[in-house]
Enzyme design. Structure first.
Site, short mmCIF file in Angstrom:
data_model
loop_
_atom_site.label_atom_id
_atom_site.label_comp_id
_atom_site.label_asym_id
_atom_site.label_seq_id
_atom_site.Cartn_x
_atom_site.Cartn_y
_atom_site.Cartn_z
N HIS A 7 42.50 8.43 -30.82
CA HIS A 7 42.81 9.86 -30.67
C HIS A 7 44.29 10.06 -30.36
CE1 HIS A 7 41.65 8.74 -26.46
NE2 HIS A 7 42.64 9.54 -26.13
N HIS A 79 49.79 11.44 -25.25
CA HIS A 79 49.65 10.01 -25.52
C HIS A 79 48.91 9.79 -26.83
CE1 HIS A 79 45.88 10.76 -23.12
NE2 HIS A 79 45.34 9.93 -23.99
N GLU A 130 47.66 4.58 -24.81
CA GLU A 130 46.37 4.24 -24.20
C GLU A 130 45.70 3.20 -25.11
OE1 GLU A 130 43.58 7.54 -24.13
OE2 GLU A 130 42.36 6.58 -22.58
#
Ligand code: CO
Length: 134
Positions: A7, A79, A130
């Site tokens: 994502h 992020h 991440e």
């Protein structure tokens, strides 16, 4: 090492308004709001054919995205999340190359119920990364 883009996270001040933009203006498939007090955010996931967008709104006093929104009052990309097959092996390989892992370096259970880690943006082209165990 890294696999799929899981994502892209977008920090926003008003998650209802942001959700409406994705649902009504962009015509995307949006899920409901989920409060994540342990992470200091409320999230909405938007499912695209090839990845997801994670909308983040601050929740509570010490939200980790509060400072980001002070610097970026209109919101912005916070992020990117890449999948890895084994998060501890990925962490160890990255640390061996000098990369900095945020926090205590131990994977935490993230918004999808899977182990995640964050990597220092200064080591990754100015982007907070991440890692999520797929
Ligand atoms: Co994320």
């Amino acid at each position: 090492m890294i696999g799929r883009l899981n994502h892209v996270a977008v920090a926003v001040r008003d998650i209802a308004k942001a959700t409406a933009i994705y649902r009504d203006t962009l015509g995307a498939e949006v899920a409901g709001q989920v409060a994540q007090p342990a992470h200091g955010v409320t999230t909405v996931f938007i499912t695209l054919p090839n990845t997801k967008i994670e909308l983040l709104e601050p929740l509570g006093e010490n939200s980790p995205i509060a400072k980001f929104l002070e610097r970026n009052p209109d919101g912005g990309i916070h992020h990117v999340c890449y999948e890895v097959p084994d998060i501890r092996a990925a962490r160890d390989a990255l640390k061996a190359q000098g990369a900095r892992v945020l926090g205590d370096g131990e994977p935490k259970i993230g918004a999808h119920g899977k182990p995640v880690l964050f990597l220092h943006p200064k080591d990754f082209c100015g982007t907070l990364v991440e890692l999520e165990q797929a």
